[in-house]
Design a protein around this motif. Structure first.
Motif, short mmCIF file in Angstrom:
data_model
loop_
_atom_site.label_atom_id
_atom_site.label_comp_id
_atom_site.label_asym_id
_atom_site.label_seq_id
_atom_site.Cartn_x
_atom_site.Cartn_y
_atom_site.Cartn_z
N ARG A 288 -8.26 -27.60 12.60
CA ARG A 288 -8.55 -27.76 14.02
C ARG A 288 -8.10 -26.52 14.76
N GLN A 289 -8.51 -26.40 16.00
CA GLN A 289 -8.08 -25.28 16.83
C GLN A 289 -6.56 -25.30 16.99
N GLY A 290 -5.96 -24.14 16.84
CA GLY A 290 -4.52 -24.02 16.98
C GLY A 290 -3.76 -24.22 15.69
N SER A 291 -4.45 -24.65 14.62
CA SER A 291 -3.83 -24.81 13.30
C SER A 291 -4.40 -23.73 12.39
N TRP A 292 -3.54 -22.86 11.84
CA TRP A 292 -3.98 -21.68 11.11
C TRP A 292 -3.72 -21.80 9.62
N THR A 293 -4.58 -21.22 8.83
CA THR A 293 -4.39 -21.18 7.39
C THR A 293 -5.04 -19.91 6.84
N ILE A 294 -4.84 -19.68 5.54
CA ILE A 294 -5.40 -18.50 4.88
C ILE A 294 -6.61 -18.90 4.06
N GLY A 295 -7.68 -18.12 4.18
CA GLY A 295 -8.88 -18.32 3.38
C GLY A 295 -9.31 -17.00 2.77
N PHE A 296 -10.38 -17.06 1.99
CA PHE A 296 -10.90 -15.87 1.32
C PHE A 296 -12.40 -15.77 1.54
N ASP B 194 -26.81 -13.96 11.65
CA ASP B 194 -26.11 -12.97 10.83
C ASP B 194 -24.60 -12.92 11.06
N GLU B 195 -24.14 -13.43 12.17
CA GLU B 195 -22.73 -13.26 12.54
C GLU B 195 -21.84 -14.37 12.00
N PHE B 196 -22.09 -14.78 10.76
CA PHE B 196 -21.25 -15.79 10.11
C PHE B 196 -20.79 -15.27 8.76
N VAL B 197 -19.64 -15.76 8.31
CA VAL B 197 -19.12 -15.41 6.98
C VAL B 197 -18.83 -16.70 6.22
N SER B 198 -18.96 -16.63 4.89
CA SER B 198 -18.63 -17.75 4.02
C SER B 198 -17.16 -17.62 3.62
N VAL B 199 -16.43 -18.72 3.74
CA VAL B 199 -14.98 -18.69 3.52
C VAL B 199 -14.58 -19.83 2.59
N TYR B 200 -13.73 -19.51 1.62
CA TYR B 200 -13.14 -20.53 0.76
C TYR B 200 -11.70 -20.72 1.17
N VAL B 201 -11.35 -21.98 1.48
CA VAL B 201 -9.98 -22.32 1.89
C VAL B 201 -9.33 -23.09 0.74
N PRO B 202 -8.39 -22.49 0.00
CA PRO B 202 -7.78 -23.19 -1.13
C PRO B 202 -6.74 -24.21 -0.69
N THR C 275 -3.09 -26.21 -1.56
CA THR C 275 -1.79 -25.77 -2.09
C THR C 275 -1.06 -26.98 -2.65
N PRO C 276 -0.35 -26.84 -3.77
CA PRO C 276 -0.10 -25.61 -4.54
C PRO C 276 -1.16 -25.30 -5.58
N ASN C 277 -2.26 -26.08 -5.61
CA ASN C 277 -3.31 -25.86 -6.60
C ASN C 277 -4.51 -25.20 -5.93
N PRO C 278 -4.67 -23.88 -6.08
CA PRO C 278 -5.74 -23.18 -5.37
C PRO C 278 -7.11 -23.30 -6.01
N THR C 279 -7.21 -24.03 -7.15
CA THR C 279 -8.52 -24.16 -7.80
C THR C 279 -9.41 -25.18 -7.11
N SER C 280 -8.86 -25.97 -6.20
CA SER C 280 -9.67 -26.85 -5.37
C SER C 280 -9.51 -26.41 -3.92
N GLY C 281 -10.49 -26.74 -3.10
CA GLY C 281 -10.42 -26.31 -1.71
C GLY C 281 -11.65 -26.70 -0.94
N PHE C 282 -11.92 -25.97 0.13
CA PHE C 282 -13.02 -26.29 1.03
C PHE C 282 -13.86 -25.05 1.29
N PHE C 283 -15.16 -25.26 1.42
CA PHE C 283 -16.08 -24.17 1.71
C PHE C 283 -16.52 -24.29 3.17
#
Length: 214
Positions: A131-139, A154-162, A164-172
């Motif tokens: 949500r807005q105001g809640s920050w995390t790291i993505g790739f 064109d002004e969009f990027v695809s981001v994978y949010v892993p 924790t502590p298991n980064p092999t699952s996450g959100f696209f």
């Protein structure tokens, strides 16, 4: 005593887990190689059985042979003739029902992740999620394409949010480029930060001469 025990655990636990993973990987590859040898022994004369049995008893031979096979395959497909054979291989698997769906999906993902020209997992991003105001790291894994790009622009990027502590699952996610912040930390540092749940922070970037305070 509790303090010393925890300190000792912190020293040995990473090493023990690393060794355990390596032993598991060696065992897995040896098991695959053993299955291959069993298949060979079933179709070869009985005179070759002692040789095959001796190969069974060499620990780690599967790892060496898999590494050698990957190295030889990479060398062969780096020329025109090798690439032609890869195309024929692709045509074969893309014409088999059900198999083609799995094969095409895995191939596209592997091409994206391991291609030297790709941008997948080359950049760590700071984003607001969930949500807005809640920050995390993505790739960043690329940019939207095809029908999705025709709707988003064109002004969009695809981001994978892993997770924790298991980064092999996450959100696209597909986010506006203006809403993501590119980080100077490396992907390894960012992954370590995620896996450690924020307890192992990367070092602060060293300011360049242009940005350093006078």
């Amino acid at each position: 005593m509790k303090k010393y025990l925890l300190t000792g655990l912190m020293v040995w636990l990473p090493l023990a887990i690393t060794i355990w993973v390596l032993l598991w990987l060696v065992g897995l590859l040896d098991a695959v190689f053993a299955g291959f040898l069993n298949g060979i022994s079933a179709i070869t004369p009985t005179t070759s059985a002692p040789t095959i049995e001796r190969l069974h008893g060499i620990p780690g031979l599967g790892v060496v042979l898999v590494f050698a096979a990957l190295l030889v395959t990479g060398a062969l497909v780096s020329n025109v003739a090798g690439r032609w054979w890869v195309k024929q291989w692709d045509k074969l698997f893309t014409n088999i029902p059900i198999v083609k769906s799995i094969y095409n999906s895995v191939k596209k993902v592997s091409d994206t992740l391991f291609s030297s020209n790709g941008n997948a997992f080359r950049t760590a991003l700071l984003i607001q999620y969930p949500r807005q105001g809640s920050w995390t790291i993505g790739f960043q894994t690329g940019t939207p394409s095809g029908e999705v790009a025709s709707h988003l622009g064109d002004e969009f990027v695809s981001v994978y949010v892993p997770t924790t502590p298991n980064p092999t699952s996450g959100f696209f996610l597909m986010l506006p480029r203006k809403d993501v912040i590119e980080l100077e930390m490396s992907v390894d540092e960012a992954l370590t930060y995620v896996i450690s749940m924020g307890s192992v922070a990367p070092s602060a970037p060293v300011p360049s001469a242009a940005t350093a305070p006078q």
